[in-house]
Design a protein around this motif. Structure first.
Motif, PDB file in Angstrom:
ATOM      1  N   GLY A 193       3.154  22.911  19.396  1.00 13.42           N
ATOM      2  CA  GLY A 193       1.796  21.897  19.983  1.00 13.42           C
ATOM      3  C   GLY A 193       0.652  22.475  19.852  1.00 13.42           C
ATOM      4  O   GLY A 193      -0.309  21.825  20.279  1.00 13.42           O
ATOM      5  N   ASP A 194       0.532  23.697  19.323  1.00 15.01           N
ATOM      6  CA  ASP A 194      -0.962  24.289  19.300  1.00 15.01           C
ATOM      7  C   ASP A 194      -1.697  23.638  18.079  1.00 15.01           C
ATOM      8  O   ASP A 194      -2.885  24.057  17.889  1.00 15.01           O
ATOM      9  N   ARG A 195      -1.171  22.943  17.153  1.00 13.81           N
ATOM     10  CA  ARG A 195      -2.016  22.272  16.095  1.00 13.81           C
ATOM     11  C   ARG A 195      -1.808  21.069  16.016  1.00 13.81           C
ATOM     12  O   ARG A 195      -0.437  20.510  15.697  1.00 13.81           O
ATOM     13  N   THR A 196      -2.922  19.821  15.966  1.00 12.70           N
ATOM     14  CA  THR A 196      -2.746  18.593  15.682  1.00 12.70           C
ATOM     15  C   THR A 196      -3.846  18.111  14.681  1.00 12.70           C
ATOM     16  O   THR A 196      -4.752  19.036  14.556  1.00 12.70           O
ATOM     17  N   TYR A 197      -3.265  17.171  13.970  1.00 14.23           N
ATOM     18  CA  TYR A 197      -4.182  16.883  12.987  1.00 14.23           C
ATOM     19  C   TYR A 197      -4.310  15.267  12.664  1.00 14.23           C
ATOM     20  O   TYR A 197      -3.121  14.605  13.250  1.00 14.23           O
ATOM     21  N   TYR A 198      -5.177  14.561  12.332  1.00 12.25           N
ATOM     22  CA  TYR A 198      -5.189  13.084  12.716  1.00 12.25           C
ATOM     23  C   TYR A 198      -5.873  12.265  11.275  1.00 12.25           C
ATOM     24  O   TYR A 198      -7.011  13.275  10.851  1.00 12.25           O
ATOM     25  N   SER A 199      -5.603  11.513  10.482  1.00 10.52           N
ATOM     26  CA  SER A 199      -6.018  10.839   9.795  1.00 10.52           C
ATOM     27  C   SER A 199      -7.556  10.445  10.238  1.00 10.52           C
ATOM     28  O   SER A 199      -7.736   9.926  11.239  1.00 10.52           O
ATOM     29  N   LEU A 200      -8.375  10.656   9.231  1.00 13.58           N
ATOM     30  CA  LEU A 200      -9.894  10.237   9.529  1.00 13.58           C
ATOM     31  C   LEU A 200      -9.827   8.757   9.970  1.00 13.58           C
ATOM     32  O   LEU A 200      -9.347   7.973   9.269  1.00 13.58           O
ATOM     33  N   GLY A 201     -10.620   8.663  11.035  1.00 20.29           N
ATOM     34  CA  GLY A 201     -10.672   7.234  11.759  1.00 20.29           C
ATOM     35  C   GLY A 201      -9.789   6.980  12.819  1.00 20.29           C
ATOM     36  O   GLY A 201      -9.786   5.915  13.473  1.00 20.29           O
ATOM     37  N   LEU A 202      -8.752   7.632  12.862  1.00 16.84           N
ATOM     38  CA  LEU A 202      -7.567   7.410  13.920  1.00 16.84           C
ATOM     39  C   LEU A 202      -7.896   8.316  15.179  1.00 16.84           C
ATOM     40  O   LEU A 202      -7.465   8.013  16.334  1.00 16.84           O
ATOM     41  N   LYS A 203      -8.287   9.542  14.887  1.00 11.13           N
ATOM     42  CA  LYS A 203      -8.506  10.345  16.203  1.00 11.13           C
ATOM     43  C   LYS A 203      -9.384   9.754  17.162  1.00 11.13           C
ATOM     44  O   LYS A 203     -10.507   9.042  16.909  1.00 11.13           O
TER      45      LYS A 203
ATOM     46  N   LYS B  66       0.643  -1.169  -0.046  1.00 14.20           N
ATOM     47  CA  LYS B  66      -0.012   0.052  -0.158  1.00 14.20           C
ATOM     48  C   LYS B  66       0.705   1.601   0.086  1.00 14.20           C
ATOM     49  O   LYS B  66       1.893   1.313   0.230  1.00 14.20           O
ATOM     50  N   GLU B  67      -0.019   2.349  -0.191  1.00  9.73           N
ATOM     51  CA  GLU B  67       0.952   3.764  -0.200  1.00  9.73           C
ATOM     52  C   GLU B  67       1.068   4.115   0.983  1.00  9.73           C
ATOM     53  O   GLU B  67       0.353   3.705   2.168  1.00  9.73           O
ATOM     54  N   ARG B  68       2.060   5.049   1.005  1.00 10.97           N
ATOM     55  CA  ARG B  68       2.286   5.507   2.547  1.00 10.97           C
ATOM     56  C   ARG B  68       1.180   6.324   2.989  1.00 10.97           C
ATOM     57  O   ARG B  68       0.739   7.291   1.935  1.00 10.97           O
ATOM     58  N   GLN B  69       0.601   6.516   4.115  1.00 14.54           N
ATOM     59  CA  GLN B  69      -0.626   7.076   4.491  1.00 14.54           C
ATOM     60  C   GLN B  69      -0.287   7.952   5.728  1.00 14.54           C
ATOM     61  O   GLN B  69       0.621   7.592   6.767  1.00 14.54           O
ATOM     62  N   PHE B  70      -0.813   9.141   5.594  1.00 12.55           N
ATOM     63  CA  PHE B  70      -0.562  10.094   6.792  1.00 12.55           C
ATOM     64  C   PHE B  70      -1.533   9.508   8.194  1.00 12.55           C
ATOM     65  O   PHE B  70      -2.589   8.898   7.715  1.00 12.55           O
ATOM     66  N   VAL B  71      -0.605   9.883   9.227  1.00 16.67           N
ATOM     67  CA  VAL B  71      -1.445   9.273  10.618  1.00 16.67           C
ATOM     68  C   VAL B  71      -1.630  10.487  11.313  1.00 16.67           C
ATOM     69  O   VAL B  71      -2.821  10.626  11.851  1.00 16.67           O
ATOM     70  N   ALA B  72      -0.816  11.224  11.679  1.00 17.75           N
ATOM     71  CA  ALA B  72      -0.963  12.328  12.782  1.00 17.75           C
ATOM     72  C   ALA B  72       0.191  13.442  12.497  1.00 17.75           C
ATOM     73  O   ALA B  72       1.053  13.247  12.038  1.00 17.75           O
ATOM     74  N   TYR B  73      -0.020  14.578  12.789  1.00 15.32           N
ATOM     75  CA  TYR B  73       0.619  15.685  12.738  1.00 15.32           C
ATOM     76  C   TYR B  73       0.804  16.720  14.018  1.00 15.32           C
ATOM     77  O   TYR B  73      -0.353  16.716  14.635  1.00 15.32           O
ATOM     78  N   ILE B  74       1.703  17.279  14.266  1.00 12.43           N
ATOM     79  CA  ILE B  74       1.744  18.257  15.471  1.00 12.43           C
ATOM     80  C   ILE B  74       2.887  19.330  15.144  1.00 12.43           C
ATOM     81  O   ILE B  74       3.952  18.911  14.491  1.00 12.43           O
ATOM     82  N   SER B  75       2.191  20.629  15.292  1.00  8.92           N
ATOM     83  CA  SER B  75       3.229  21.702  15.057  1.00  8.92           C
ATOM     84  C   SER B  75       4.192  21.865  16.248  1.00  8.92           C
ATOM     85  O   SER B  75       4.226  21.151  17.322  1.00  8.92           O
ATOM     86  N   ARG B  76       5.260  22.646  15.940  1.00 10.04           N
ATOM     87  CA  ARG B  76       6.271  22.505  16.705  1.00 10.04           C
ATOM     88  C   ARG B  76       5.797  23.053  18.268  1.00 10.04           C
ATOM     89  O   ARG B  76       6.567  22.589  19.241  1.00 10.04           O
TER      90      ARG B  76
END
Length: 124
Positions: free
Chosen positions: A55-65, A43-53
């Motif tokens: 910590g004020d912004r975090t993002y998650y792949s749908l279904g993982l949050k 499978k292709e590489r998939q985004f999981v989660a992100y955090i800004s330096r």
């Protein structure tokens, strides 16, 4: 240059938990954000989660949050991924990545530095 090293992967049963760590070293003073990606066999590489330096912004792949939580220890230049209620479909190699862009991005192609990855296997 920045060096990233992941740790914490392993084999766990369905419903179990793992905590991945990613330690950054080298030229780390100007990084903007870090993220976790994963790649399952075939499978292709998939985004999981992100955090800004800061910590004020975090993002998650749908279904993982809700199951996965990303956090950071800036003093140690380390990012963590707490993974709970693991499922067999979470089985993959997990990579941490770092970018120095002055904007938010979740695209793997925008990340300059990557760790070698850590294997996570969830048995049914």
């Amino acid at each position: 240059q920045v060096r990233l090293v992941e740790s914490g992967g392993g084999l766990v049963q369905t419903g179990g938990s793992l905590r991945l760590s990613c330690a950054a070293s080298g030229r780390t003073f100007d990084w903007s954000a870090m993220a976790w990606f994963r790649q399952a066999p075939g499978k292709e590489r998939q985004f999981v989660a992100y955090i800004s330096r800061n910590g004020d912004r975090t993002y998650y792949s749908l279904g993982l949050k809700g199951r996965f939580t990303i956090s950071a220890d800036n003093a140690e230049n380390t990012v963590f991924l707490q993974m709970n209620s693991l499922k067999p479909e979470d089985t993959a190699v997990y990579y941490c990545a770092l970018h120095q862009r002055p904007y938010t991005t979740l695209a793997a192609s925008e990340y300059t530095y990557w760790g070698p990855g850590t294997q996570v296997a969830v048995s049914s």
